[in-house]
Design a protein around this motif. Structure first.
Motif, PDB file in Angstrom:
ATOM      1  N   ARG A  65     -10.521   8.991   2.850  1.00  0.00           N
ATOM      2  CA  ARG A  65      -9.779   7.651   2.383  1.00  0.00           C
ATOM      3  C   ARG A  65     -10.891   6.628   2.044  1.00  0.00           C
ATOM      4  NH1 ARG A  65      -7.842   3.937   0.442  1.00  0.00           N
ATOM      5  NH2 ARG A  65      -5.909   2.840   1.333  1.00  0.00           N
ATOM      6  N   ARG A  86      -4.567  14.180  -2.061  1.00  0.00           N
ATOM      7  CA  ARG A  86      -4.101  12.819  -1.272  1.00  0.00           C
ATOM      8  C   ARG A  86      -4.268  11.715  -2.362  1.00  0.00           C
ATOM      9  NH1 ARG A  86      -7.692  12.667   4.308  1.00  0.00           N
ATOM     10  NH2 ARG A  86      -6.906  10.669   4.132  1.00  0.00           N
ATOM     11  N   TYR A 132      -2.523   7.887  -3.183  1.00  0.00           N
ATOM     12  CA  TYR A 132      -1.800   6.660  -2.698  1.00  0.00           C
ATOM     13  C   TYR A 132      -1.416   5.728  -3.555  1.00  0.00           C
ATOM     14  CZ  TYR A 132      -5.043   8.463   1.182  1.00  0.00           C
ATOM     15  OH  TYR A 132      -5.593   9.143   1.997  1.00  0.00           O
ATOM     16  N   ASP A 157       0.369   1.552  -0.265  1.00  0.00           N
ATOM     17  CA  ASP A 157      -0.333   2.284   0.845  1.00  0.00           C
ATOM     18  C   ASP A 157      -1.718   1.807   1.088  1.00  0.00           C
ATOM     19  OD1 ASP A 157       1.459   4.545   1.040  1.00  0.00           O
ATOM     20  OD2 ASP A 157       0.695   5.413  -0.648  1.00  0.00           O
TER      21      ASP A 157
END
Length: 785
Positions: free
Chosen positions: A496, A597, A599, A603
């Motif tokens: 992230r 992943r 977003y 998000d």
């Protein structure tokens, strides 16, 4: 010796996101980014240059209040100040050095338990670290050992006092109602003073079970209350008079009149409180028979002649001992008098459960002394040099990379487990408030790390306890829902952070995790945006300095507007995979499909949204103004014909006028006639113009002009701009923040005297400069002669 000491407890909790090491935006602190920024602007910074006015209301002098009072140097606040406001931080360190010269080698700063945990509610193990880290942090910053230490909320027990004494601390400060009994040294019987009747004008010796002792100063509670909650700061002279009037009539014994309040009282809680404090200090310094002092100096000159017993488990801000930090005692901020504090007990239980579950496991894995020395890593932001030095001391035989990472993980668990006990978690009115959310975030970070390195998962048990904690905010049924909504989303992992780095790089910014020093983040962006292209693609290496974990990723970001953001991260796929993704005609879709992943806008964190909005806001303002300019002719015709302007067009017109005013202020108000004409148009068209934005812009422009004037000491143009801007600001009128500008102006008064002398010798340029400075100083309210 008759003396006065004013103590200010400078403290803010650790507000940093525990996974990133940086404070994220706090909307309740608006117009500032967060509460640290707001309190610094309103209190900590102004107290480094507090204004003293003359009889005409002009600034006669600026003084650094920290050099004359006693103050707490709380580690969590000072670490933040060092990074974000080094000029304020530096001025406070200078003040302590000046105070040592003024007060016989005794500095004005005292230490604080590391992260403001309520000591009577902590284990002995944690108390030891709170004291040890507080001492080490203070010594590293001030270059000397602390003489005194503040107990958070003055919450006291004998064990904590014993640990302070063992660490070399000579004194602490308590509220008068925390004294139980007193007697002259050498006497047998005790006088009961538990009702708050202790004589506060002397220090007391407190003997401890270990055979050690510590001095205690019980402050004057009545005056402290009137400073904190009354109107005593409305007049600095009256403030001084109240302190000077608190001495006894006896002239043959030394006395110390002293108070302790939150330092934030002087400017944050009480506007212009720093000015009242400065005036008070000036009046006392001018008094012939009384002197200002600090506790260390007074204690050296006048050792205790009496000893005291303390009331264990008491504090200065809870009438029920320390129940405010563990139960529904009824103490609250006053903002929501009908709210229940029933959430406090389950939150304390949940935090204690995490503490007691993790402590044996980390203690077993760490060698003696390692935990106490870990503060050195924090002080150096886990720099490679400090990590190497740490392991050189504690593992001279060497450790494998995996073992080094394990130790760092364990130490970070220990740090987070201390931070989760910070007093602010229980002080306010609901578990939804920032202080409570923050301690839960620290708890989650500790539990996440324990899951990774110890294979030990207690998060479900933590949440189960929170289910028993009711919430006052009607948006949540239990505190478990608060945890899901406000705590879990703050957690980030290396992937992230990597994808966030792509988003920040898209706007030419550094990721907060890297800015904090907690992570090393290195991005390689072979596919960067061309002019007008809002996408980026490359590889990112992320290394946690705090834990040693490290990984590489492919990362991409696409920005098509605040509601059309797509960012993605995946394991490295090689340059061919990156090039294929870059050449796609559907970048947003490609990121969503090919990155493991992805977003989208919902998000993003509050901080990410705030950062992007701040970056694109100038462009939005210009775009709106451009639309108006394109329609200006038509709008003008409608106006001339008396045809009502449609609402949307009217709003465009209003916005464009405010934007133009802001631009003219930024340019230094070069065309006064046009500025005043535009002001009249704004007044006619806009019922409530954005005066705050205009005032902030004028304040910034004046400060910039002062900095330019200081850098170009013979150029009158920047000073002339100040007079123009100040004149323009009066027409609304605008509220200006001028303390920084006034500080620079006061510092230039010596140069003004030189220029006046040169002007007297026939130097026309010097004469123009001197006149421009005189006018600018008048606008700023600064006396020049």
């Amino acid at each position: 010796m008759r003396a006065v000491c004013i103590h200010g407890h400078c403290y803010q909790p650790a507000r940093e996101n525990p996974w990133l090491g940086e404070v994220e935006v706090q909307r309740s602190a608006a117009p500032y980014h967060d509460w640290n920024e707001r309190v610094t602007a309103e209190c900590y910074a102004p107290n480094t240059a507090a204004r003293i006015l003359d009889a005409d209301g002009l600034i006669e002098e600026l003084v650094n209040n920290y050099a004359r009072i006693s103050f707490t140097a709380a580690p969590t606040l000072f670490a933040w100040l060092e990074r974000h406001h080094p000029e304020v931080y530096g001025a406070i360190l200078v003040a302590d050095r000046e105070s040592r010269e003024r007060y016989g080698g005794h500095g004005s700063a005292i230490a604080c338990c590391y992260n403001h945990a309520i000591m009577p509610l902590a284990t002995r193990r944690d108390k030891q670290i709170q004291v040890a880290w507080g001492v080490r942090d203070f010594t590293a910053r001030f270059g000397r050992k602390p003489e005194g230490m503040w107990l958070p909320e003055t919450a006291v027990d004998i064990e904590s006092l014993d640990l302070l004494a063992a660490a070399g601390i000579r004194f602490t400060i308590l509220a008068p109602h925390q004294a139980a009994g007193v007697r002259a040294i050498g006497e047998e019987g005790w006088t009961d003073v538990s009702g708050g009747g202790v004589e506060t004008r002397m220090p007391y010796l407190c003997r401890l079970p270990s055979g050690q002792s510590i001095a205690i100063f019980f402050y004057n509670g009545a005056i402290a209350r009137d400073v904190a909650f009354g109107d005593l700061l409305s007049d600095g002279g009256r403030f001084a008079g109240r302190l000077l009037g608190a001495f006894s009539r006896e002239q043959d014994r030394p006395e110390l009149v002293h108070i302790a309040t939150d330092a934030e009282t002087y400017g944050h809680h009480r506007t212009f409180g720093e000015m009242a404090l400065a005036r008070c200090l000036r009046v006392i310094e001018a008094h012939r028979d009384v002197r200002l002092t600090v506790y260390g100096e007074y204690l050296e000159a006048h050792p205790p002649t009496h000893e005291a017993l303390i009331r264990e488990g008491t504090s200065w801000s809870c009438a029920h001992g320390v129940e405010r930090w563990q139960g529904a005692c009824g103490c609250h901020s006053g903002t929501h008098p009908g709210w229940s504090q029933a959430w406090r007990c389950p939150l304390r239980e949940a935090i204690a459960m995490v503490r007691d579950a993790l402590a044996p496991r980390t203690e077993e894995a760490l060698a003696a002394g390692v935990r106490g020395d870990a503060v050195d890593l924090v002080l150096d932001r886990w720099s490679d040099e400090s990590v190497a030095a740490f392991f050189s001391r504690h593992a001279p035989g060497g450790l494998s990379p995996d073992d080094r990472r394990r130790v760092l993980f364990l130490l970070e668990i220990e740090r987070q487990a201390m931070l989760m006990q910070t007093s602010c978690g229980w002080f306010f009115d609901d578990i939804t408030e920032p202080g409570s959310v923050q301690v839960m975030r620290h708890a989650k970070r500790a539990m996440d790390l324990a899951r990774q390195v110890l294979d030990f998962d207690i998060e479900a048990a933590f949440v189960e306890i929170l289910r028993r904690a009711p919430v006052n905010d009607p948006g949540y049924a239990t505190s478990a829902e608060v945890y899901d909504a406000l705590v879990r989303p703050a957690a980030v992992d290396l992937p992230r952070i990597a994808v966030g780095a792509a988003l920040y790089a898209l706007f030419g910014l550094e990721h907060p995790a890297a800015a904090s020093g907690m992570y090393a983040v290195h991005g390689d962006w072979p596919y960067r945006p061309a002019a007008g292209d809002r996408r980026i693609l490359g590889t990112v290496r992320v290394r946690s300095r705090a834990t040693g974990e490290e990984a590489f990723f492919d990362a991409a970001a696409f920005f098509g507007g605040l509601d059309r953001v797509v960012i993605g991260v995946r394991e490295p796929g090689g340059d061919e995979a990156l090039r294929t993704a870059w050449e796609s005609t559907d970048p947003a879709g490609t990121i969503s499909r090919t990155f493991s992943r992805a977003y989208t806008a919902p998000d993003l964190s509050e901080e990410e949204r705030w950062t992007i909005a701040r970056e694109i806001a100038p462009g939005i303002g210009e775009a709106v103004s451009r639309v108006y300019r394109d329609s200006a002719a038509t709008i003008g015709v409608l106006d001339d014909l008396g045809i009502p302007i449609p609402g949307a067009a009217a709003r465009l017109l209003a916005h464009a006028r405010i934007e133009r005013l802001l631009a003219m202020i930024g340019e230094g108000c070069l065309d006064l006639g046009r500025f005043f004409a535009l002001v009249e148009e704004v007044r006619e068209a806009i019922t409530e113009p954005d005066l705050a934005a205009l005032g902030a812009a004028a304040s910034r422009r004046i400060a910039r002009a002062l900095r330019e004037a200081a850098a170009r000491p013979d150029d009158p143009a920047p000073l002339e701009a100040i007079s123009r801007i100040a004149g323009c600001a009066k027409v609304f009128p605008l509220s200006l923040s001028l303390w920084e500008s006034q500080k620079i102006c006061v510092g230039m008064r010596g140069h003004y005297a030189e220029m006046r002398e040169r002007a007297g010798g026939g130097d026309g340029g010097a004469g123009r400069w001197a006149e421009a400075f005189r006018r600018a100083a008048a606008c700023l309210g600064v006396r020049v002669t």
